[in-house]
Enzyme design. Sequence first.
Site, PDB file in Angstrom:
ATOM      1  N   CYS A  35      39.035  31.516  67.442  1.00 26.54           N
ATOM      2  CA  CYS A  35      40.409  31.024  67.399  1.00 26.54           C
ATOM      3  C   CYS A  35      40.976  30.758  68.784  1.00 26.54           C
ATOM      4  O   CYS A  35      42.107  30.308  68.912  1.00 26.54           O
ATOM      5  CB  CYS A  35      41.301  32.045  66.691  1.00 26.54           C
ATOM      6  SG  CYS A  35      40.753  32.463  65.031  1.00 26.54           S
ATOM      7  N   ARG A  48      46.478  26.631  64.737  1.00 22.13           N
ATOM      8  CA  ARG A  48      45.579  27.383  63.855  1.00 22.13           C
ATOM      9  C   ARG A  48      45.917  28.865  63.855  1.00 22.13           C
ATOM     10  O   ARG A  48      45.942  29.506  62.797  1.00 22.13           O
ATOM     11  CB  ARG A  48      44.134  27.172  64.297  1.00 22.13           C
ATOM     12  CG  ARG A  48      43.128  27.945  63.457  1.00 22.13           C
ATOM     13  CD  ARG A  48      41.732  27.817  64.009  1.00 22.13           C
ATOM     14  NE  ARG A  48      40.785  28.570  63.183  1.00 22.13           N
ATOM     15  CZ  ARG A  48      39.488  28.669  63.446  1.00 22.13           C
ATOM     16  NH1 ARG A  48      38.990  28.071  64.497  1.00 22.13           N
ATOM     17  NH2 ARG A  48      38.691  29.356  62.658  1.00 22.13           N
TER      18      ARG A  48
END
Length: 304
Positions: free
Chosen positions: A198, A244
């Site tokens: 991430c 995200r």
Amino acid sequence: MPGAAPSVGSAVSGRAAKAGSQLVLLGALLAGIAALAAPTMLFVARESWSTEQGSHGPIVLFTGLWLLWRQWPAAKAVAARPNGWLWAGALTVFLISYAFARITQIVELEGYLMYACLLAVLYSTVGAQAMRRLWFPLFYLAFIFPPPESLVAAVTLPMKMELSKAAVSFLAFLGYPIGGEGVRIYIGQYELLVAAACSGLNSIISLSAISLFYIYIRHQAEWRYALLLVFLIVPVALLANFVRVLILILLTYHVGEAAAQGFLHNFAGVFMFAVALLAIYVADEVMRPLWLRRSQASGAAGDV
């Protein structure tokens, strides 16, 4: 006249023998390349391509081979065999290093060293000028190998820290009960850890590879404009990964940790990668007319 036939026959048989020996050498070379590359490529496919970080590998491999096939005629036209000592010495060093990496099963080193061996063999066959014609496909194909883990760790840590801080600050501003400590995020009763997947680096690698292919195919003749688009890749990837992280935090808070870490976690990654690619394309479409207008204005001013 009677003596001419044997000399012609000798010439023909000599050419046939030379062609036969060249075919044997070519076959031996291809067999050696296959023996060198196949185990490593299988290892890379198993250890890297099956993960989110290396999922772009097969795409890069096939598009890179297509680019090589497309540009090979231009490279072949200027091919010339170089001095034997330089490439032989480099190949010896690469092979010894490759054998060490192969024994120790270090996938990052093994892939790059195998590729270096192949480049040395290619240089011995076509020379430097031909390889300059193939510079982009050869550079692009290096993206099929995963980067060294030490480099990943060094680069991802500050990215993870900054993404975590930005996400916490943004959601706190919107009134969510959220706090953070390093790469750990606390929201409600949940605790999240911003992982490397991430943090942005993995997307930067994948996005860089696919975007470079797009930019080269469409704008290879305009290197200044192509360079401008290349500079957009990292900011776009970081912005996409920031979104995200926000999505995953909100999913955890509103839906639950199990849902956020399951299918939706992977879907968020794929979706934001597609959005990042689309953003590069949209930026190209928006900036292209402005760049052309500026170039035309500069050309007109130069004529005056």
